[in-house]
Design an enzyme around this catalytic site. Structure first.
Site: not given
Ligand code: NAD
Ligand code: GLY
Length: 370
Positions: A132, A154, A196, A240, A250, A254, A261, A278
């Site tokens: 939990r 998130k 972003e 942020k 949110e 937010r 998006h 993304h």
């Molecule tokens: P990702 O996590 O898929 O990473 C991108 C690629 O980079 C992967 O292949 C990974 O292996 C590689 N990688 C990561 N760090 C590396 C490094 N230092 N050196 C070499 N390779 C590296 O993609 P992302 O763009 O980081 O994240 C996208 C995700 O984040 C989506 O699922 C999206 O929905 C989510 N997201 C969440 C929030 C939130 O608020 N929680 C906000 C924005 C995006």
């Molecule tokens: N990436 C949108 C949020 O964190 O609210």
């Protein structure tokens, strides 16, 4: 394993939540101090720590992270999960739960998410749901995760019907950002993260947007350079943090972070996860939101041109892909941003200002598709 660069002074930005504030600590070489930073957050020596990462990040940074945790006295081990948006599923989270079970994580244990947003969202969700809720520390290694995904709590996974439909709010205890980890990040991923950063400029930080315009080429870490990179990381984290502190769950404000998006998620979902990164989808979504705002008379052609120019300078795609308009409308209805059947769009009104609107016509959405 990647060599450790010379350390720089750490900068701290506070996410000033009333109940559970936490710092975003930013600095070159910060990863080597991960264990000490976690100790400073009140975790005692002997605490069990599960580092969740993916194969690429593990190869570059896994050893540094694990050594730092062990040197600080933690009982640390690593779980490597598969990389990629298509792996962001309940099944992968179940693997993290399995590891939490076999490694006997307790209520006082900790999960460290070492990787991009995919690792961060899933490790965070596993932490939110194991027993939990146990603690999580986010150690983002992509630009996108450093400026956005790791901050704000998130967490979640995708559902076949849409992005991030299964999830929970679960704030980290610490976000540790080491910009030097970006040295190994593929340039396409760097550019996706820049979307972003541009978002923060358009939604509320005109000075940041103008700094991006002045910088010219934003398409690689080499082009941006370490000084501007540090500035972009700090300003984005501060932007942020301020929004999250004002509206953690949110309820209102937010939602402006979702700029680009709503339509970006449609592009990701309909084109298949992984076709567009993304951040690339968010860039396309910002251009599309700008087109809608323009058609509604909310903002000017000049500001739309400026937005397009900065997105192009980051080497990001600008054009809405060929999509079935009916599928676009159906996908929008399935999005989290629907309220009482109305899709809520974040639309720009000026550089540095947006509005949340529920009155976007079906016709203007249909016009996006060629
Ligand atoms: P990702 O996590 O898929 O990473 C991108 C690629 O980079 C992967 O292949 C990974 O292996 C590689 N990688 C990561 N760090 C590396 C490094 N230092 N050196 C070499 N390779 C590296 O993609 P992302 O763009 O980081 O994240 C996208 C995700 O984040 C989506 O699922 C999206 O929905 C989510 N997201 C969440 C929030 C939130 O608020 N929680 C906000 C924005 C995006
Ligand atoms: N990436 C949108 C949020 O964190 O609210």
């Amino acid at each position: 394993m990647t060599a450790t660069p010379a350390a720089s002074p750490l900068r701290t930005i506070e996410v000033a939540l009333q109940a559970n504030p936490y710092p975003v600590v930013i600095g070159t070489g910060a990863l080597g101090g991960l264990g000490e930073q976690i100790r400073q957050r009140g975790f005692a020596s002997g605490t069990k720590v599960l580092v969740v990462t993916n194969p690429v990040v593990e190869a570059h940074y896994g050893a540094v992270a694990l050594a730092s945790l062990q040197a600080a006295g933690f009982e640390a081990s690593t779980l490597v999960i598969e990389a990629g948006e298509d792996q962001k599923t309940p099944a992968t989270v179940a693997l993290i739960h399995d590891a939490a079970f076999t490694r006997k994580l307790e209520r006082g244990s900790l999960i460290v998410a070492l990787g991009g947003g995919v690792v961060g969202d899933m490790a965070g969700f596993a932490a939110a749901t194991w027993l939990r809720g146990i603690a999580v520390v986010q150690v983002p290694t992509t630009l996108l995760a450093m400026v956005d995904a790791a901050i704000g709590g998130k967490t979640g996974v995708n559902h076949p019907g849409g992005k991030n439909l299964v999830g929970a709010f679960h704030q980290p205890r610490l976000v540790l950002v080491d910009p030097s980890t970006l040295a190994t990040l593929p340039e396409r991923e760097f550019r996706a993260g820049m979307a972003e950063v541009i978002k923060y400029g358009v939604i509320g930080d005109r000075d940041l947007f103008e700094a991006l315009e002045a910088a010219g080429d934003l398409s690689s870490m080499a082009a941006v350079g370490p000084a501007l990179l540090q500035t972009l990381l700090e300003r984005s984290a501060a932007a942020k943090a301020a929004v999250v502190a004002a509206d953690e769950h949110e309820g209102g404000l937010r939602a402006i972070l979702n700029y680009g998006h709503t339509l970006g998620h449609v592009v990701e979902t309909l084109c298949g996860y992984g076709t567009w990164l993304h951040g690339e989808a968010v860039g396309i979504g910002m251009v599309a939101a700008g087109e809608i705002a323009l058609a509604m008379g909310l903002w000017s052609a000049g500001d739309q041109a400026r937005q397009r120019a900065v997105i192009a300078a980051a080497g990001l795609p600008l054009d809405w892909p060929r999509l079935d308009p009916d599928a676009v409308l159906a996908c929008l209805q399935g999005d989290k941003k629907v309220k009482q059947g109305q899709v809520r769009f974040v639309l720009p009104t000026a550089i540095g200002a947006v509005e949340i609107r529920s009155d976007v016509s079906e016709a203007s959405i249909r016009q996006l598709s060629p």
